[in-house]
Enzyme design. Sequence first.
Site, short mmCIF file in Angstrom:
data_model
loop_
_atom_site.label_atom_id
_atom_site.label_comp_id
_atom_site.label_asym_id
_atom_site.label_seq_id
_atom_site.Cartn_x
_atom_site.Cartn_y
_atom_site.Cartn_z
CB CYS A 306 -0.97 -0.02 1.18
SG CYS A 306 -0.19 0.01 2.82
CG HIS A 354 -4.43 -0.21 3.75
ND1 HIS A 354 -3.69 -1.16 3.07
CD2 HIS A 354 -5.33 0.25 2.84
CE1 HIS A 354 -4.13 -1.27 1.82
NE2 HIS A 354 -5.12 -0.41 1.66
CG HIS A 366 -6.64 0.25 -1.78
ND1 HIS A 366 -6.83 -0.41 -0.58
CD2 HIS A 366 -7.62 -0.22 -2.60
CE1 HIS A 366 -7.89 -1.21 -0.67
NE2 HIS A 366 -8.39 -1.11 -1.88
#
Length: 391
Positions: A306, A354, A366
């Site tokens: 990420c 994240h 993402h």
Amino acid sequence: MAPHRKSRPPSPLGIRTPALATAALTSVALLSQTADASPAAEPRPSTEEAQPSAEEVQKKIDDLYQQAGTATEKYNAAKEKTTKQRKRVATLLDDVAQRTEKLNTAREALGTFAAAQYRTGASAPDTASLLLADNPQDYFDQTQLMNRLTARQKQAVDEYVTQRTTTSKKRQAASEGLETLTTTQSTLKTSKADVQRKLAQARELLSKLTAEEKARLAAIERKKQEEARRKADELARRQAADAERRRQEAATQGTGAATGTDTGTGSVPGSDSASSTKAAKALAFARAQIGKPYVWGASGPGSYDCSGLTQAAWKAAGVTLPRTTWDQVEAGTTVSVDNAQPGDLVFFYDDISHVGIYIGDGMMIHAPKPGAYVREESIYYMPIHSVVRPG
């Protein structure tokens, strides 16, 4: 003669006295109570109670993936630190080598003077004593020695003392750097093992699911996606309404048409064109990565985790972001979710493990998790921590 008494007919149960009847009834009652009490004394869990529900399994898997994500960021941090420390140690060792060479040159010069003193029969080989002294500086400071040194000898002594002191400090710094490098390498190894362990546990859970359970999990996932998309649509409507309101206010004030759009992207009238251009470049890069696999610890070009994706996207726009989510969240200005603009970074979970890049209308790009690919998704798919505008 006593009158003859008729005997009573036998009881249908064959019980001839009230006492026996009472005892029999008591025994039956006790047996009944014992039979009723037996299951309660040793309860047997049903199959449904013994097996976790699909929802529980899904939560466990999601938790493991989040824990793996946190461990991945720890790995990224340790890896980045290890790389920097390795370069620093290499530089220090190169410096030590160069200074050692200079020290040897200075020592040779003093050796020449010591040999000359010995050949001339000087009463005390002062230069040799200096070379052998535990603390050359103290010896150097002696007035008697200074008075006997020529200007050339003084320069040689100065050079020797300076190089010896500096080289000693550099060696100490290199030694400390190597110790720190060893520690971060150990952290790197531990974080890597932690990621692998969490992912192995998640894979094991998934491997034990039946076809029916997998179908149930898929249904839960669809429901989660639908709810997240519904919230994204609500955000898009709010942003569009806010943009329209700002345009009307600008028109009323006679300032002309506002620069915001009506696409629900959350653009702000009069926003800096340079920042918008950079954000557009970052988004263009992120869109080009859609479909590439998530790989923990990766930062491109073939795969990403990420924070690796967001770092690479903004790098393409000429902006340097730190490697981890924990550092990226500090690399800009925090804004509200309703004021999010394309290019902003959206962070998730309480531990900020994240991140995705906002594209407008409540959506982001993402790199989700192992086994998945870079994709567009609602920002409400996970619990939002904060939104940060880089720069």
